[in-house]
Design an enzyme around this catalytic site. Structure first.
Site, PDB file in Angstrom:
ATOM      1  N   TYR A   1       1.000  -1.226   0.098  1.00 53.16           N
ATOM      2  CA  TYR A   1      -0.272   0.101  -0.511  1.00 53.16           C
ATOM      3  C   TYR A   1       1.123   1.216  -0.034  1.00 53.16           C
ATOM      4  O   TYR A   1       0.831   2.323  -1.197  1.00 53.16           O
ATOM      5  CB  TYR A   1      -1.368  -0.409   1.511  1.00 53.16           C
TER       6      TYR A   1
ATOM      7  N   LYS B   1       1.370   4.937  -3.203  1.00 49.57           N
ATOM      8  CA  LYS B   1       1.074   5.755  -2.291  1.00 49.57           C
ATOM      9  C   LYS B   1       1.683   6.743  -2.927  1.00 49.57           C
ATOM     10  O   LYS B   1       1.838   7.985  -3.261  1.00 49.57           O
ATOM     11  CB  LYS B   1       0.204   6.055  -1.164  1.00 49.57           C
TER      12      LYS B   1
END
Ligand SMILES: NC(=O)c1ccc[n+]([C@@H]2O[C@H](COP(=O)([O-])OP(=O)(O)OC[C@H]3O[C@@H](n4cnc5c(N)ncnc54)[C@H](O)[C@@H]3O)[C@@H](O)[C@H]2O)c1
Ligand SMILES: CC(C)CCC[C@@H](C)[C@H]1CC[C@H]2C3=C(CC[C@]12C)[C@@]1(C)CC[C@H](O)[C@@H](C(=O)O)[C@@H]1CC3
Length: 343
Positions: A144, A148
């Site tokens: 994740y 990002k």
């Protein structure tokens, strides 16, 4: 050449507007007189005056239909961090965000506000009053975070006064509040399984938890201050509650508020982190056969056992940001909003 008629600056789209943050943002935008279109893979609610468009942000044609009439786009869509699916994160957060940028530019959108994350600089070591000039994590702890980082870079690099396309990234940290599907539900689930008896580390680590209305306020301020001559162009901004709190005090206040016991016994941080790494490895290897999601992931353990709080002085200076709801009130409102999760 035909001149394009610009849509009003109050016509906006919220990509990911069905989610936790997205819905709070939509509700506030409507209160402030914006005309709002939501674009999301799912529709989960209805608000008078808001148009919903169900679609995948990786689909440019679907985006173009919605974006042709708007001048401002908020992009707060992402797969949930809990899914831990590297391919999905890359497809949506990186490739999908490139598609969003192309669609915005083709549709003549003038401003793009990305919801990034303060975790783009977090690699599991202490961050105290971190400023936006900290380098991106070289070894991000999870997929994740890895995506990002790429997503934020892609959006900030796309900022171009010449192309009349301005971008800014908001980096919230530890968003919480009513309807959050993540922090409070996972915490309660862990407590119900009897796994919230332990404090990881000495329990004195300070962190930011940010009430969702403050995050919304930061996004709208950013959109309204984003102009060709403003310092916001192509920059990232931390948005926090500006009240760092001990991670374990925050957890205890939420747990006790909902009728559960506060964690009491201490476990060494290095031991728990090591176990979490091992579990992650084993479950990743087993993934093709069985999909097990451990509660204590390396990222969660790192967040629970280190300092990670950020300065929002840049947001205060460049857009006049101040939190609108203080932490004590925010925790009280959050606890009251989960009657179904009480013990
Ligand atoms: N929750 C936090 O603590 C936190 C902190 C910092 C940053 N963020 C960021 O804030 C944003 C919103 O997070 P949230 O907590 O509201 O998450 P959420 O899961 O509640 O909302 C995300 C939304 O994105 C939508 N979505 C996912 N994939 C999509 C796709 N391919 N096309 C269109 N829509 C899609 C989902 O359906 C969902 O409605 C995310 O970008 C997240 O990275 C969250
Ligand atoms: C199992 C226990 C040790 C902890 C139970 C609570 C956790 C589920 C939350 C505590 C801090 C939260 C958090 C996130 C997810 C939920 C927690 C781990 C994020 C990783 C979600 C994604 C955001 O981008 C991160 C951010 O930078 O804001 C969040 C950091 C805090």
């Amino acid at each position: 050449m035909a001149t394009r008629i610009r849509p009003s600056s109050k016509r906006c789209a919220v990509i990911g507007g069905s989610g936790f943050l997205g819905r709070h943002l939509v509700e506030r935008l409507v209160e402030k007189g914006y005309s709002v279109a939501v674009f999301d893979i799912a529709q989960r609610y209805e608000v008078p005056g808001v148009t919903f468009h169900q679609g995948d942000l990786c689909d440019k044609q679907a985006l173009l239909k919605v974006l042709k009439d708007v001048s401002l786009v908020f992009h707060c869509a992402s797969p949930s961090p809990a899914c831990d699916d590297r391919n999905l994160f890359w497809k949506v957060n990186v490739e999908g965000t490139r598609t969003v940028i192309q669609a915005c530019q083709e549709a003549g959108v003038q401003k793009l506000v990305l919801t990034s994350s303060a975790s783009v600089v977090f690699e599991g070591t202490d961050i105290k009053n971190g400023k936006e000039d900290l380098p991106y994590a070289k070894r991000p702890i999870d997929y994740y975070t890895e995506t990002k980082i790429q997503q934020e870079k892609v959006v900030l690099e796309a900022c171009s006064k010449e192309k009349d396309f301005l971008t800014v990234a908001i980096r919230p940290h530890g968003i919480f509040g009513p309807r959050d599907p993540q922090l409070v539900p996972i915490l309660v689930d862990t407590a119900r399984k009897g796994k919230m008896k332990f404090i990881i580390g000495d329990g004195t680590n300070l962190v930011d938890f940010t009430y969702v209305e403050n995050v919304v306020h930061g996004h709208i301020l950013a959109a309204e201050h984003l102009k060709p001559d403003s310092p916001l162009c192509g920059k990232a901004y931390h948005i926090t509650n500006d009240e760092p709190i001990r991670f374990w005090d925050f957890m205890s206040q939420v747990l006790v508020g909902l009728g559960y016991d506060a964690p009491r016994y201490h476990l060494p941080y290095a031991l728990v982190y090591g176990i979490a790494m091992l579990l992650w490895l084993i479950t990743s290897l087993l993934r093709p056969l069985v999909n097990i999601k451990p509660t204590f992931t390396p990222m969660r353990v790192a967040l629970a056992g280190t300092h990670h709080y950020y300065s929002c002085s840049r947001a205060k200076q460049d857009m006049g940001y101040q939190p609108v709801v203080r932490l004590k009130e925010a925790i009280a409102r959050t606890v009251a909003s989960y009657p179904h999760l009480r013990r």
